[in-house]
Design an enzyme around this catalytic site. Structure first.
Site, PDB file in Angstrom:
ATOM      1  CD  GLU A 198      37.025  52.299  39.328  1.00 40.42           C
ATOM      2  OE1 GLU A 198      38.103  52.324  38.695  1.00 40.42           O
ATOM      3  OE2 GLU A 198      36.405  53.310  39.651  1.00 40.42           O
TER       4      GLU A 198
HETATM    5  C1  FAD Z   1      34.524  48.820  49.230  1.00 39.75           C
HETATM    6  C2  FAD Z   1      33.839  48.417  47.981  1.00 39.75           C
HETATM    7  C3  FAD Z   1      33.177  49.377  47.233  1.00 39.75           C
HETATM    8  C4  FAD Z   1      32.463  49.009  46.093  1.00 39.75           C
HETATM    9  N1  FAD Z   1      31.718  49.944  45.414  1.00 39.75           N
HETATM   10  C5  FAD Z   1      30.878  49.528  44.442  1.00 39.75           C
HETATM   11  C6  FAD Z   1      29.930  50.434  43.844  1.00 39.75           C
HETATM   12  O1  FAD Z   1      29.881  51.612  44.184  1.00 39.75           O
HETATM   13  N2  FAD Z   1      29.085  49.949  42.910  1.00 39.75           N
HETATM   14  C7  FAD Z   1      29.103  48.648  42.508  1.00 39.75           C
HETATM   15  O2  FAD Z   1      28.300  48.276  41.677  1.00 39.75           O
HETATM   16  N3  FAD Z   1      30.000  47.767  43.019  1.00 39.75           N
HETATM   17  C8  FAD Z   1      30.868  48.178  43.987  1.00 39.75           C
HETATM   18  N4  FAD Z   1      31.764  47.278  44.544  1.00 39.75           N
HETATM   19  C9  FAD Z   1      31.794  45.921  44.064  1.00 39.75           C
HETATM   20  C10 FAD Z   1      33.084  45.521  43.360  1.00 39.75           C
HETATM   21  O3  FAD Z   1      33.117  46.049  42.072  1.00 39.75           O
HETATM   22  C11 FAD Z   1      33.141  43.997  43.408  1.00 39.75           C
HETATM   23  O4  FAD Z   1      33.486  43.660  44.729  1.00 39.75           O
HETATM   24  C12 FAD Z   1      34.099  43.412  42.437  1.00 39.75           C
HETATM   25  O5  FAD Z   1      33.575  43.512  41.152  1.00 39.75           O
HETATM   26  C13 FAD Z   1      34.404  41.929  42.719  1.00 39.75           C
HETATM   27  O6  FAD Z   1      33.250  41.194  42.968  1.00 39.75           O
HETATM   28  P1  FAD Z   1      33.183  40.235  44.254  1.00 39.75           P
HETATM   29  O7  FAD Z   1      33.638  41.024  45.417  1.00 39.75           O
HETATM   30  O8  FAD Z   1      31.838  39.645  44.297  1.00 39.75           O
HETATM   31  O9  FAD Z   1      34.277  39.125  43.985  1.00 39.75           O
HETATM   32  P2  FAD Z   1      34.099  37.819  43.084  1.00 39.75           P
HETATM   33  O10 FAD Z   1      33.538  38.175  41.763  1.00 39.75           O
HETATM   34  O11 FAD Z   1      33.424  36.770  43.887  1.00 39.75           O
HETATM   35  O12 FAD Z   1      35.609  37.419  42.841  1.00 39.75           O
HETATM   36  C14 FAD Z   1      36.378  36.687  43.786  1.00 39.75           C
HETATM   37  C15 FAD Z   1      37.769  36.485  43.193  1.00 39.75           C
HETATM   38  O13 FAD Z   1      37.681  35.699  42.012  1.00 39.75           O
HETATM   39  C16 FAD Z   1      38.385  36.322  40.965  1.00 39.75           C
HETATM   40  N5  FAD Z   1      37.747  35.975  39.691  1.00 39.75           N
HETATM   41  C17 FAD Z   1      36.455  36.091  39.327  1.00 39.75           C
HETATM   42  N6  FAD Z   1      36.278  35.669  38.073  1.00 39.75           N
HETATM   43  C18 FAD Z   1      37.482  35.260  37.624  1.00 39.75           C
HETATM   44  C19 FAD Z   1      37.966  34.733  36.388  1.00 39.75           C
HETATM   45  N7  FAD Z   1      37.186  34.533  35.330  1.00 39.75           N
HETATM   46  N8  FAD Z   1      39.276  34.441  36.282  1.00 39.75           N
HETATM   47  C20 FAD Z   1      40.095  34.648  37.337  1.00 39.75           C
HETATM   48  N9  FAD Z   1      39.705  35.149  38.511  1.00 39.75           N
HETATM   49  C21 FAD Z   1      38.415  35.443  38.653  1.00 39.75           C
HETATM   50  C22 FAD Z   1      38.312  37.808  41.273  1.00 39.75           C
HETATM   51  O14 FAD Z   1      39.391  38.504  40.664  1.00 39.75           O
HETATM   52  C23 FAD Z   1      38.424  37.798  42.792  1.00 39.75           C
HETATM   53  O15 FAD Z   1      39.772  37.765  43.148  1.00 39.75           O
HETATM   54  C24 FAD Z   1      32.479  47.655  45.670  1.00 39.75           C
HETATM   55  C25 FAD Z   1      33.185  46.694  46.415  1.00 39.75           C
HETATM   56  C26 FAD Z   1      33.845  47.065  47.554  1.00 39.75           C
HETATM   57  C27 FAD Z   1      34.561  46.006  48.334  1.00 39.75           C
END
Ligand code: FAD
Length: 786
Positions: free
Chosen positions: A440
């Site tokens: 989220e």
């Molecule tokens: C257990 C689990 C359940 C989930 N359930 C769902 C679901 O039901 N439906 C769904 O659609 N998604 C789901 N997700 C996805 C979740 O919403 C994403 O993992 C989340 O949005 C982060 O994306 P990412 O993991 O690709 O990290 P990334 O986007 O690759 O981010 C990596 C890091 O970079 C940071 N970052 C990115 N951009 C910036 C910026 N501009 N400035 C500073 N920091 C930044 C982030 O905060 C993070 O710390 C789930 C994820 C998990 C792990």
């Protein structure tokens, strides 16, 4: 020429023109995020002069009798059915009877109105259910959470057409459909709007009919409930190259309901998120065809997906994860206090060591604070607000603070919490913490971009008006609006500068406060900091403008200050709403002093790193002439907080009210063993005190000297046995660990799928409205795992 015309034409106009060139416009996604939801107490904090009486007059969240019964009935019953160890390490799924119970008792339908066969619960009741479940099983809590937060149910309620609502909501309420929501894809995580998943408008055949529809291609991952979902809310970018529904080629992010049995869908594979086994996995769609009326809200809503998502998130983000986090903080404080009391090293309970008290005190106060903020936020949601900034603050702050509490709990427990097995009651939560931090909206990006970035625009009394005026296509109207907002802004800044300066130089002694007994000085300090915050925000906007967005470290510190102001307001409100409990005062004091120290440090860091040095010096002079002078809670206050959770008392009970408490009979439950040992240790304390006074350590000798009676010796023995059972950890035969993985390897996904998607028999299904015939019925969901 009137004075105002002179001002507008000769002073405002050049500023207006300069600002139009200097300020970058809002992107479409930024604009939609800003337009989603509304503002609440956050806006009051941005004024620099919050009205405390308004806060205290705001009605606290309450449960209806039906909601209360649900908590003490089905939720309690469900908690008793759960065995987190077996779920995670043996079954890799919830057992079939739990899936059935979740469906039949409508845990997946808390947000669906009763008219559609759901429970129609308030945000507070929904939060209480998740909170209680979280204190028993993260897997069960996450499973119940998802259908009630961002996903098909919520989106249909807010944006669905009547036929869509009439068809899907009763099916979701009865548990006939399991929903999930697919937004995240490999290339698009935090920047979800950059997804490559696509839909093309075209004609095709559906259920034997030639219809206007969408051909979809996607690759989603991390989707909770995805592997067993029968319907996926799907986010994709819609294109209309043949202009079949309008005159645009690229329509934008669109949300549709996709039954998962359709040809071209691969679904059913599972991820293992931090070894938690709630259903989560990737899925793919290759040339999947859906009729255009599967778009949520129908064809009128194509391209409005981002706005819909932001709007749904504006409320949901404030419920699920904050509830889990508040439960996590309260649960760990409760059990760690008990454990520290029964665990002895160097011949004393470890709770008596100052360094342990430091952790216990922080845990107790964090539990108090998070639940205060959770309740206050739920009350706002139940009053009809959708405060997007507040809910972003709640999500990030609650999960971060839970992380600190869980780390503290792990450290205080030492090896006891590290060794996995049925007796370990902390490992599951420890592994779950990063999940809450990431989903989220991952916390780093939420803190750096959303809380303050959006907060400054939405909550500031004038900024959004100025931005809208600058973007007005009608230049004259824009200039007029800008003239009004800009000069009101200038007046606001001058008043705030004077206010901030006066309150800082008098140490906040005369700053406004609610009449709240012993807590009154805290209000004065918060008023002081709110004025300083409002002034600092204006100076940052003035000197950095749009560049503030890229100065994430500065922006994140402003987020922290805003968060502290919000959470502290909640702690003050809780203390007041609960009748100003004297015994809880150390908890309140700890929260407030810790908050003041963080605020002072963040201001100091902002000033030290402010790009414009003259403005930084001015800010220093006005708001922090003597530097950051708050040091956080005193050792004495911290020790008093620690005592609250290491002794049975009403203040300790208030921290865990309505959480799940294992029953004495649950011998296999590690938590029940600690509870029992704690009660028995406390009960024999007077006997041990008497022995200490008589300088006898050995029970036999104490008996011989008649320092204690035979019955008391038996009680001491029983207490020692209970402690021995409580501090025990699990061990396994080597073959148990080597064979378990291999034995289960082949049947994990098949077992999970068969248990979760098992169709309920008609006797098991609760009655509800009959779906209308007009909406296309999906075929049997047999192919979900193919
Ligand atoms: C257990 C689990 C359940 C989930 N359930 C769902 C679901 O039901 N439906 C769904 O659609 N998604 C789901 N997700 C996805 C979740 O919403 C994403 O993992 C989340 O949005 C982060 O994306 P990412 O993991 O690709 O990290 P990334 O986007 O690759 O981010 C990596 C890091 O970079 C940071 N970052 C990115 N951009 C910036 C910026 N501009 N400035 C500073 N920091 C930044 C982030 O905060 C993070 O710390 C789930 C994820 C998990 C792990």
């Amino acid at each position: 020429m009137s004075h105002s015309s002179f001002r507008r034409d000769w002073i405002t106009k050049p500023i207006f023109q300069m600002a139009q060139h200097a300020l970058p416009g809002l992107s479409e996604t930024e604009r939609e995020a800003i337009e989603a939801g509304d503002v609440w107490w956050d806006a009051e904090l941005f004024t620099g002069n919050p009205d405390w009486n308004k806060l205290l007059a705001f009605a606290p969240a309450r449960l209806s009798a039906q909601e209360q019964q649900f908590l003490s009935g089905p939720v309690e019953e469900l908690c008793r059915m759960l065995d987190d160890w077996k779920i995670n390490w043996q079954w890799h799924d919830l057992p079939p009877e739990v899936w059935d119970f979740l469906k039949i008792r409508k845990f997946f339908a808390m947000i669906i109105p009763q008219a559609y066969g759901g429970l129609g619960f308030s945000a507070y009741a929904h939060s209480e259910v998740i909170r209680k479940l979280s204190s028993r099983s993260i897997c069960a809590a996450c499973t119940a959470m998802v259908p009630n937060s961002l996903g098909p149910g919520e989106l249909l309620l807010q944006f669905g057409t009547k036929p869509q609502q009439d068809y899907w909501l009763p099916r979701l309420a009865r548990g006939e459909e399991i929903p999930c929501f697919g937004l995240t894809s490999p290339e698009a995580g935090s920047d979800a709007a950059s997804m490559l998943d696509s839909g093309v408008v075209c004609r095709g055949t559906f259920d034997g009919r030639d219809v206007l529809g969408i051909r979809l291609n996607w690759h989603k991952r991390y989707i909770t409930l995805g592997p067993i979902a029968t319907v996926q809310g799907l986010a994709f970018k819609l294109h209309d190259p043949d202009h079949l529904i309008g005159d645009r080629d690229d329509i934008g992010i669109t949300l549709a309901l996709v039954p998962t049995h359709l040809p071209g869908i691969s679904i059913g594979r599972r991820h293992l998120p931090a070894m938690h086994v709630f259903q989560n996995g990737p899925n793919w769609g290759h040339d999947v065809f859906i009729p255009v009326d599967h778009v949520i809200g129908g064809v009128d809503q194509v391209g409005k997906g981002w706005k819909m998502l932001m709007s749904a998130l504006a409320a949901g983000r404030g419920i699920s994860l904050p509830s889990l986090s508040a439960a996590g903080a309260a649960y760990t404080a409760h059990v760690t206090g008990a454990y520290a009391r029964i665990r002895e090293q160097f011949h004393v309970p470890i709770s008596q060591f100052e360094a342990i008290k430091e952790r216990l005190g922080r845990m107790a106060a964090t539990a108090y604070l998070l639940d205060a903020a959770r309740r206050m936020t739920c009350a706002a949601l139940d009053a009809g607000h959708h405060p997007a900034v507040v809910t972003a603050i709640m999500k990030a702050q609650a999960t971060e603070r839970m992380r600190v509490s869980v780390d503290d709990a792990m450290d205080v427990h030492g090896g006891k919490a590290i060794i996995e097995g049925p007796l370990n009651y902390l490992g599951s939560l420890y592994r779950g913490v990063p999940i809450g931090i990431t989903v989220e909206g991952a916390n780093i990006v939420t803190r750096a971009l959303i809380q303050f970035g959006q907060g400054a625009i939405r909550c500031h009394p004038y900024l959004l008006k100025e931005m809208m005026a600058l973007e007005d296509a009608d230049q004259t109207r824009g200039l007029d609006a800008f003239d009004r907002a800009f000069w009101a802004h200038v007046g606001h800044s001058i008043v705030n500068a004077l206010r901030a300066w006066g309150r800082a130089w008098t140490g906040g002694l005369f700053a406004p406060a609610a009449q709240a007994g012993a807590a009154t000085p805290f209000y004065r300090q918060l008023s002081r900091h709110a004025a300083a915050f409002a002034l600092a925000v204006d100076l940052a906007l003035l000197t950095l403008g749009g560049a503030l967005k890229r100065k994430e470290m500065v922006s994140a510190r402003f987020s922290d200050i805003l968060s502290e102001l919000y959470l502290s307001s909640a702690a003050l409100k809780r203390w007041n709403d609960e009748g100003r409990q004297n015994d809880d005062f150390p908890l309140l004091e700890w929260c407030m002093e810790a908050s003041f120290a963080t605020i002072a440090t963040r201001f100091d860091e902002i000033i030290a790193n402010f790009p414009s040095r003259p403005v930084a010096w001015l800010l220093r002079l006005l708001i922090q002439p003597l530097g950051p002078r708050r040091r956080g809670p005193s050792d004495q206050v911290t020790a008093r907080c620690a005592e609250i959770i290491t002794n049975p008392c009403p203040a300790r009970d208030r921290l865990t009210v309505d959480l799940y408490h294992p029953r004495e009979t649950e011998n296999e439950n590690g938590l029940a063993l600690v509870e029992r040992a704690f009660a028995m240790t406390v009960a024999v304390q007077p006997i041990r005190d008497r022995m200490r006074t008589a300088r006898v350590r050995d029970t036999a000798q104490a008996l011989k000297q008649r320092t204690i009676t035979a019955a008391e010796a038996a009680s001491l023995k029983a207490a020692a046995d209970a402690v021995a059972a409580a501090i025990a950890v699990d061990d396994f035969a080597p073959e148990e660990l080597t064979s378990r993985g291999a034995a289960n390897k082949g049947d994990v996904s098949s077992q999970a799928t068969s248990q979760a998607t098992r169709q309920l028999t008609s006797e098991q299904l609760p009655s509800g409205p009959v779906p209308p015939q007009s909406y296309p019925a999906p075929a049997a969901p047999a192919a979900a795992a193919e």
